[in-house]
Design an enzyme around this catalytic site. Structure first.
Site, PDB file in Angstrom:
ATOM      1  N   PRO A   2       0.807  -1.215   0.000  1.00  0.00           N
ATOM      2  CA  PRO A   2       0.000   0.000   0.000  1.00  0.00           C
ATOM      3  C   PRO A   2       0.844   1.271   0.000  1.00  0.00           C
ATOM      4  O   PRO A   2       1.963   1.301   0.527  1.00  0.00           O
ATOM      5  CB  PRO A   2      -0.794  -0.123   1.303  1.00  0.00           C
ATOM      6  N   GLU A   3       0.286   2.313  -0.602  1.00  0.00           N
ATOM      7  CA  GLU A   3       0.929   3.620  -0.573  1.00  0.00           C
ATOM      8  C   GLU A   3       0.789   4.217   0.827  1.00  0.00           C
ATOM      9  O   GLU A   3      -0.076   3.826   1.620  1.00  0.00           O
ATOM     10  CB  GLU A   3       0.257   4.544  -1.588  1.00  0.00           C
ATOM     11  N   LYS A  51       4.661   3.781   6.157  1.00  0.00           N
ATOM     12  CA  LYS A  51       3.761   2.644   5.997  1.00  0.00           C
ATOM     13  C   LYS A  51       3.639   1.815   7.273  1.00  0.00           C
ATOM     14  O   LYS A  51       3.159   0.694   7.255  1.00  0.00           O
ATOM     15  CB  LYS A  51       4.233   1.786   4.822  1.00  0.00           C
ATOM     16  N   ARG A 253       8.892  -4.548  -9.298  1.00  0.00           N
ATOM     17  CA  ARG A 253       7.574  -3.973  -9.480  1.00  0.00           C
ATOM     18  C   ARG A 253       7.294  -3.761 -10.970  1.00  0.00           C
ATOM     19  O   ARG A 253       8.169  -3.293 -11.703  1.00  0.00           O
ATOM     20  CB  ARG A 253       7.457  -2.610  -8.776  1.00  0.00           C
TER      21      ARG A 253
END
Length: 269
Positions: A2-3, A51, A253
């Protein structure tokens, strides 16, 4: 993964649900914390750094957690059925009117509240830090500029540079700067890059929505410039996008970019 703004919003939802309430049930379903019982402790609040989530309890006790790729904190009315499988639950926190369940959450640690900063001391400045100042910006700029030959995309994902950017923002920031994620950091202005990263994360955090938009549009086909727009094409020019892998091992990614609107190198097919 998640960002940072997603984690921030999860933390806010968690905080609204439990802050100021006393736990009737507080159990862990992980071996290292299986004997811990938090029942009777008051929840003082939930905060985030990049995060990482920190849930603070009475008695100077803090629970650290990380969502990684598949973790989530869900909020339910007391007695409601969970939407996720029970065997995925790692933490169960229940007050009189609400239950907050940590599903597949990672890096669970209980620490003395004054020591929680030690767990994030390695991170760069948090882009969503409510106390953000010129000093925070200067540190992030210096961190980013410290390795001018590094690929921009890898530098943006490095939480030691600045905390909060994930793969979506990596792709979108590079697009808005007009370079490919494989361009060296030296090809962009570090101050502009840090300011843009904070602007994007802050706008989405303030919106209260979990579906991030970097274009200002809310329609699912118009939310982003290049990220996951393989079928639709570049939101600016309409041209065909390319997607390549950036990074190695756990840092790999899929990375979207527009070869027309972004200058710089990129891997062959």
């Amino acid at each position: 993964m998640p960002e940072g703004d997603t984690v921030y919003l999860v933390g806010q939802r968690f905080d609204r649900a439990l802050a100021g309430k006393t736990l009737l049930r507080g159990e862990f379903r992980v071996p290292q914390l299986a004997t811990v019982d938090l029942a009777g402790r008051a929840v003082l609040g939930v905060g985030t750094v990049g995060k990482h989530l920190f849930t603070r309890f009475s008695g100077d006790l803090t629970l650290h957690s990380h969502l990684m790729m598949d973790g989530m904190w869900d909020v339910y009315p007391a007695g409601a059925k969970w939407r996720r499988p029970g065997h995925h639950a790692r933490v169960v926190l229940t007050a009189a009117d609400v239950q907050v369940i940590g599903f597949r959450v990672h890096d669970l640690k209980l620490v003395a509240t004054p020591k929680e900063a030690d767990l994030v001391a390695h991170l760069g400045p948090d882009l969503l830090d409510p106390r953000w100042s010129e000093e925070h910006a200067a540190r992030a700029i210096a961190n980013l500029a410290a390795d001018p030959d590094r690929e921009l995309g890898l530098a943006l994902l490095d939480q030691r540079v600045m905390a909060g950017v994930g793969n979506l923002y990596k792709c979108e920031i590079a697009f808005l700067l007009g370079v490919t994620p494989w361009a060296p950091v030296s090809e962009v202005d570090a101050a502009t890059t840090v300011a843009l990263a904070r602007k994007l994360l802050l706008a989405n955090a303030r919106s209260g929505r979990f579906d991030q938009s970097t274009t200002g549009h809310l329609d699912r086909n118009r939310k982003n410039w290049v990220y996951e727009r393989t079928r639709q094409g570049c939101f600016r020019c309409g041209g065909r996008l390319l997607v390549r892998t950036q990074g190695h091992d756990v840092q790999r990614r899929p990375t979207w970019f527009c070869p027309k609107d972004q200058a710089g190198p990129y891997p062959p097919q």
